[in-house]
Design an enzyme around this catalytic site. Structure first.
Site, PDB file in Angstrom:
ATOM      1  CD  GLU A  42      -2.827   1.017   2.725  1.00 23.86           C
ATOM      2  OE1 GLU A  42      -3.881   2.030   2.585  1.00 23.86           O
ATOM      3  OE2 GLU A  42      -2.435   0.279   3.334  1.00 23.86           O
ATOM      4  CE  LYS A 107      -7.345   1.219   4.136  1.00 22.52           C
ATOM      5  NZ  LYS A 107      -5.660   1.413   4.484  1.00 22.52           N
ATOM      6  CB  CYS A 141      -4.520  -2.027   4.488  1.00 21.64           C
ATOM      7  SG  CYS A 141      -3.537  -2.138   5.797  1.00 21.64           S
TER       8      CYS A 141
END
Length: 265
Positions: A42, A107, A141
């Site tokens: 990331e 995200k 993540c």
């Protein structure tokens, strides 16, 4: 032949050109060893420091990633900042071997006050696109720590999740006995294989290195086992993936067919 490669390395903050040069070398190495797709951490190109990199030029990073994919004829997953007129997002992009961006995902689950202060969460689920003979979806993540996220991708046709991540080292909390302490390393060693097992999917999880981050990048099989597990330092993991193994795993572990969503609302 290993179809999938996962990079674990540390991106240096405010050193985009240096980080991209290093990534270029890893892409060349992964392609030379037969990998068809490389997953990277990331915000690797900018370094992971949300408040410092929120204004970075994400388009130039994506252009560079596309060039690498095209140069080495390898599909590539890279993370960058995306600016819109109203907000900035942490994103992941999947580029094919010709450098075309197949999909970009924002995200959805922002981790901690630092990310939440400068980025907006994405409001759309990741697309499922064909790659390596299977359905592929992106996550970033913290997303993978939510069971619903991986289950939703699976229900929409995903057999493989490609996940750039940046898991900071938290250590144990307080002075409690060990049984009651929390350690972020368990995300890689417990949650990621559990998500793979309960959905019958492969998960490729690419983290930054220690110190500062937990390392422990991994490739989990649809049986919940590790096909690759990194330590703390820089490393390339390789593994083969096979849609037939996804089918076998789901025949053995029938969570998807036996679930009863009507009971839970």
């Amino acid at each position: 032949m290993p179809a999938l490669a996962v990079l674990q390395a540390a991106g240096t903050v405010d050193a985009v050109e240096e980080n991209l040069r290093r990534l270029d070398g890893y892409a060349a190495r992964a392609a030379a060893q037969g990998a068809e797709v490389l997953v990277t951490p990331e915000l690797f190109a900018t370094g992971y420091a949300p408040t410092l990199v929120a204004e970075s030029d994400g388009q130039s990073v994506r252009d560079a990633l596309a060039c690498m994919a095209r140069r080495y004829r390898i599909a590539l997953v890279g993370s960058s900042v995306e600016a819109t007129p109203d907000a900035r997002h942490i994103t992941a992009s999947l580029f094919d071997r010709q450098g075309a961006e197949l999909t970009r995902y924002r995200k959805a689950h922002l981790f901690g006050a630092e990310e939440q202060a400068v980025f907006a969460p994405g409001d759309e689920l990741p697309e499922v696109v064909p790659l390596l003979g299977m359905g592929v979806a992106l996550g970033i993540c913290y997303d993978v720590e939510f069971p619903e996220f991986v289950r939703s991708a699976t229900q929409r046709g995903a057999d493989l999740l490609l996940v750039p991540t940046a898991v900071p080292t938290t250590g144990d909390v307080g002075n409690r006995p060990p049984v009651h302490t929390y350690n972020a390393e368990r995300i890689s060693t417990l949650l990621v294989p559990a998500r793979a097992l309960e959905n019958g999917v492969y998960i490729a999880y690419a983290n930054h290195t220690a110190p500062g981050f937990t390392g422990l990048s991994c490739i989990a099989s649809p049986y919940g086992t590790f096909l690759g597990l990194a330590g703390g330092g820089e490393e390339l993991l390789f593994a083969g993936v096979d849609q037939a193994e996804v089918r076998r795993a789901r025949e053995l572990n029938t969570y998807l067919t036996c679930r009863r969503p009507e009971l839970f609302g």
